[in-house]
Design a protein around this motif. Structure first.
Motif, PDB file in Angstrom:
ATOM      1  N   ARG A 147       0.781  -1.329   0.011  1.00  0.00           N
ATOM      2  CA  ARG A 147       0.028   0.187   0.053  1.00  0.00           C
ATOM      3  C   ARG A 147       1.114   1.197  -0.004  1.00  0.00           C
ATOM      4  O   ARG A 147       2.006   1.313   0.986  1.00  0.00           O
ATOM      5  CB  ARG A 147      -1.059   0.019   1.320  1.00  0.00           C
ATOM      6  N   GLN A 148       0.490   2.081  -0.808  1.00  0.00           N
ATOM      7  CA  GLN A 148       0.864   3.540  -0.708  1.00  0.00           C
ATOM      8  C   GLN A 148      -0.037   4.440  -0.566  1.00  0.00           C
ATOM      9  O   GLN A 148      -0.961   4.640  -1.139  1.00  0.00           O
ATOM     10  CB  GLN A 148       1.939   3.920  -2.276  1.00  0.00           C
ATOM     11  N   ILE A 149       0.040   5.412   0.315  1.00  0.00           N
ATOM     12  CA  ILE A 149      -0.752   6.534   0.649  1.00  0.00           C
ATOM     13  C   ILE A 149      -0.487   7.671  -0.291  1.00  0.00           C
ATOM     14  O   ILE A 149       0.755   8.277   0.010  1.00  0.00           O
ATOM     15  CB  ILE A 149      -1.057   6.789   2.082  1.00  0.00           C
ATOM     16  N   LEU A 150      -1.272   8.362  -1.064  1.00  0.00           N
ATOM     17  CA  LEU A 150      -0.991   9.528  -1.739  1.00  0.00           C
ATOM     18  C   LEU A 150      -1.504  10.676  -1.099  1.00  0.00           C
ATOM     19  O   LEU A 150      -2.930  10.629  -0.978  1.00  0.00           O
ATOM     20  CB  LEU A 150      -1.333   9.391  -3.010  1.00  0.00           C
ATOM     21  N   GLN A 151      -0.674  11.624  -0.866  1.00  0.00           N
ATOM     22  CA  GLN A 151      -1.119  12.892  -0.412  1.00  0.00           C
ATOM     23  C   GLN A 151      -1.587  13.885  -1.606  1.00  0.00           C
ATOM     24  O   GLN A 151      -0.652  14.019  -2.642  1.00  0.00           O
ATOM     25  CB  GLN A 151      -0.215  13.578   0.654  1.00  0.00           C
ATOM     26  N   LEU A 152      -2.790  14.231  -1.893  1.00  0.00           N
ATOM     27  CA  LEU A 152      -3.212  14.930  -2.924  1.00  0.00           C
ATOM     28  C   LEU A 152      -3.039  16.311  -2.975  1.00  0.00           C
ATOM     29  O   LEU A 152      -2.864  16.880  -1.662  1.00  0.00           O
ATOM     30  CB  LEU A 152      -4.512  14.706  -3.184  1.00  0.00           C
ATOM     31  N   GLN A 153      -3.062  16.812  -3.934  1.00  0.00           N
ATOM     32  CA  GLN A 153      -2.891  18.443  -3.766  1.00  0.00           C
ATOM     33  C   GLN A 153      -3.914  19.361  -3.137  1.00  0.00           C
ATOM     34  O   GLN A 153      -3.223  20.470  -2.666  1.00  0.00           O
ATOM     35  CB  GLN A 153      -2.597  19.057  -5.314  1.00  0.00           C
ATOM     36  N   ASP A 154      -4.867  18.654  -3.042  1.00  0.00           N
ATOM     37  CA  ASP A 154      -6.082  19.698  -2.332  1.00  0.00           C
ATOM     38  C   ASP A 154      -5.983  19.469  -0.851  1.00  0.00           C
ATOM     39  O   ASP A 154      -6.673  19.900  -0.060  1.00  0.00           O
ATOM     40  CB  ASP A 154      -7.507  19.506  -2.957  1.00  0.00           C
ATOM     41  N   GLY A 155      -4.968  18.592  -0.482  1.00  0.00           N
ATOM     42  CA  GLY A 155      -4.937  17.938   1.071  1.00  0.00           C
ATOM     43  C   GLY A 155      -5.580  16.708   1.265  1.00  0.00           C
ATOM     44  O   GLY A 155      -5.556  16.227   2.384  1.00  0.00           O
ATOM     45  N   GLY A 156      -6.369  16.396   0.273  1.00  0.00           N
ATOM     46  CA  GLY A 156      -6.931  14.784   0.356  1.00  0.00           C
ATOM     47  C   GLY A 156      -6.022  13.816   0.336  1.00  0.00           C
ATOM     48  O   GLY A 156      -4.565  14.143   0.231  1.00  0.00           O
ATOM     49  N   LEU A 216      -5.736   9.321  -0.777  1.00  0.00           N
ATOM     50  CA  LEU A 216      -6.311   8.032  -1.265  1.00  0.00           C
ATOM     51  C   LEU A 216      -5.146   7.102  -1.134  1.00  0.00           C
ATOM     52  O   LEU A 216      -4.111   7.194  -0.997  1.00  0.00           O
ATOM     53  CB  LEU A 216      -6.923   8.160  -2.584  1.00  0.00           C
ATOM     54  N   ALA A 217      -5.457   5.781  -1.091  1.00  0.00           N
ATOM     55  CA  ALA A 217      -4.835   4.557  -1.179  1.00  0.00           C
ATOM     56  C   ALA A 217      -4.636   3.814  -2.500  1.00  0.00           C
ATOM     57  O   ALA A 217      -5.501   3.843  -3.206  1.00  0.00           O
ATOM     58  CB  ALA A 217      -4.892   3.556  -0.064  1.00  0.00           C
ATOM     59  N   VAL A 218      -3.230   3.787  -2.986  1.00  0.00           N
ATOM     60  CA  VAL A 218      -3.147   2.913  -4.241  1.00  0.00           C
ATOM     61  C   VAL A 218      -2.296   1.559  -3.699  1.00  0.00           C
ATOM     62  O   VAL A 218      -1.495   1.504  -3.168  1.00  0.00           O
ATOM     63  CB  VAL A 218      -2.112   3.470  -5.294  1.00  0.00           C
ATOM     64  N   ASP A 219      -3.157   0.252  -3.986  1.00  0.00           N
ATOM     65  CA  ASP A 219      -2.702  -0.900  -3.546  1.00  0.00           C
ATOM     66  C   ASP A 219      -1.907  -1.684  -4.819  1.00  0.00           C
ATOM     67  O   ASP A 219      -2.600  -1.822  -5.667  1.00  0.00           O
ATOM     68  CB  ASP A 219      -3.744  -1.767  -3.075  1.00  0.00           C
ATOM     69  N   PHE A 220      -0.678  -1.932  -4.710  1.00  0.00           N
ATOM     70  CA  PHE A 220      -0.114  -2.754  -5.531  1.00  0.00           C
ATOM     71  C   PHE A 220       0.070  -4.173  -5.488  1.00  0.00           C
ATOM     72  O   PHE A 220      -0.055  -4.562  -4.162  1.00  0.00           O
ATOM     73  CB  PHE A 220       1.549  -2.353  -5.676  1.00  0.00           C
ATOM     74  N   LEU A 221       0.218  -5.119  -6.435  1.00  0.00           N
ATOM     75  CA  LEU A 221       0.319  -6.240  -6.573  1.00  0.00           C
ATOM     76  C   LEU A 221       0.941  -6.851  -7.709  1.00  0.00           C
ATOM     77  O   LEU A 221       0.880  -6.342  -8.616  1.00  0.00           O
ATOM     78  CB  LEU A 221      -0.955  -7.188  -6.289  1.00  0.00           C
TER      79      LEU A 221
END
Length: 424
Positions: free
Chosen positions: A92-101, A103-108
């Motif tokens: 899992r990588q947690i992405l910090q978005l430009q507007d302060g939000g 989300l998670a991107v899960d890699f396999l």
């Protein structure tokens, strides 16, 4: 009637009745249920690509004999593939978005370090309405992609996948900001790899709108896109979902409840934008249309559900597809009636759409086999596996199709487009 017959004649009568019933059912199944998929495409390159690389499209699709009805396929497809408790070894990588939000991107599959000097195929997978990387069909698709020697990156929309909501904003199928940030991140992680995008249901609608809105960026990033069980016209899809009885009071109601649960889960954060929503109305609605009218539309600058659904339509803008887009739909999908599939658009001259249509399969169902219980891989996974392998090994066959005449509004990551979002 059988009470007046001797025992042996009674048993014979029952046997004949049972055999006759089975014969009638089997005849109906063979002639009305099991069919070869139909391919609609004007583009010869796309047709040849499918014909050459996807042998399953030449065979009959045999839906599970006891669950061939579309709504039953849709419901069972979410539960029979793989247990929710069965976890995949995602990174899992947690992405910090430009507007302060966030989300998670899960890699396999292999990590970016593993393929630093060896180009691989990276597949961006966009799940459906309230699905995440732990949803049954998303896990089996991720497993299928990895079995096809590719890397999968599952985008969990804001508020999903167990990630807290940091800002009072969720997601919708017309907003491309989050997808673009994820794409930029993937390209930095895998600079030497080629990319394929797969979207299911709402995720496929989001992907389609992205390709339409950012044609140059899509063309410079993805070899192709595959969209599965998407609603090509939100207006038509909504009308189908509100048909009584089963569609409206079971399918629609269940989906609406899932959306309300998402809003309830993050109510504390969302309430900081209370001028945007009336939560009493949000939690009292009975249909997706009403939920979108009171919740989704206002947070993304739309005055009503009609305005939002009009902006979400894909069919009128299929001619803007700048990359090969392959679609998989079932005629009996309760969210996308078969008679309103974009067949005319697929067979138009210059179209970059190839549409694969099955007689049965429902919405993200496509179950097959006599005993589909806890069987992870079905017809949908089989087609996805063949497609990913074909892109991985023969992507060059599609490169010549990454051109479309008279593209309007072309933009790239270096030329950011202003998107109106969050206006109440």
């Amino acid at each position: 009637m059988t009470q007046d017959l001797p025992d042996d004649e009674t048993n014979l009568y029952r046997a004949i009745t049972a055999v006759s019933s089975i014969a009638v059912l089997a005849t109906y199944y063979v002639f009305n249920v099991a069919h070869k998929p139909k391919i609609y495409a004007n583009n010869g390159t796309l047709q040849n690509f499918l014909s050459k690389n996807m042998p399953s499209l030449k065979d009959t699709y045999w839906p599970s004999w006891f669950s061939w009805e579309g709504r039953l396929q849709s419901a069972l497809g979410l539960n029979l593939r793989i247990a929710r408790t069965e976890k995949l070894p995602y990174r899992r990588q947690i992405l910090q978005l430009q507007d302060g939000g966030q989300l998670a991107v899960d890699f396999l599959g292999e990590s970016s370090d593993d393929v630093a000097n060896e180009p691989k195929l990276v597949v961006l997978l966009l799940p459906g309405l309230t699905s995440s990387s732990n949803t049954s069909y998303v896990k089996t698709l991720a497993m299928t992609i990895v079995k096809s020697n590719a890397i999968v990156a599952v985008l969990n929309n804001r508020g999903l996948g167990g990630v807290p909501l940091k800002t009072p904003r969720t997601y919708c199928c017309t907003n491309n900001e989050d997808i673009r940030e994820v794409i930029a991140h993937l390209k930095s992680q895998y600079p030497k790899s080629k990319f394929l995008a797969i979207g299911t249901s709402l995720g496929g609608m989001m992907l389609s709108r992205y390709v339409i809105s950012w044609p140059d960026e899509a063309r410079s990033t993805f070899v192709a896109a595959l969209v599965i069980s998407i609603c090509w016209d939100a207006m038509i899809g909504n009308a189908s979902l509100e048909k009584p009885f089963l569609n409206k009071y079971i399918v629609n109601y269940t989906l609406t409840s899932n959306l309300q649960n998402l809003a309830k889960r993050h109510r504390t954060v969302l309430e900081s934008r209370r001028d945007c929503w009336d939560f009493d109305k949000v939690f009292s609605v009975k249909t997706i249309r009403e939920f979108d009218h009171h919740f989704t539309a206002p947070q993304f600058g739309f005055s009503s559900w009609e305005e939002y659904y009009t902006a979400a339509q894909i069919t009128p803008e299929i001619h803007k597809f700048s990359i090969p887009v392959f679609g998989l739909n079932a005629i009996d999908d309760p969210m996308q009636p078969g008679e309103d599939l974009p067949i005319k658009q697929a067979i138009q001259k210059g179209s970059n759409l190839a549409l694969i249509v099955t007689e049965r399969g429902g919405h993200l169902g496509f179950l097959e086999g006599i005993f589909p219980f806890r069987k992870p891989f079905h017809y949908m996974e089989r087609l996805v596996g063949e497609f990913v392998n074909a892109i991985r090994l023969h992507a060059e066959e599609l490169l010549e199709e990454k051109t479309v005449d008279n593209l309007e509004g072309s933009t790239t990551l270096n030329e950011p487009q202003v998107e109106i979002a969050g206006v109440c």
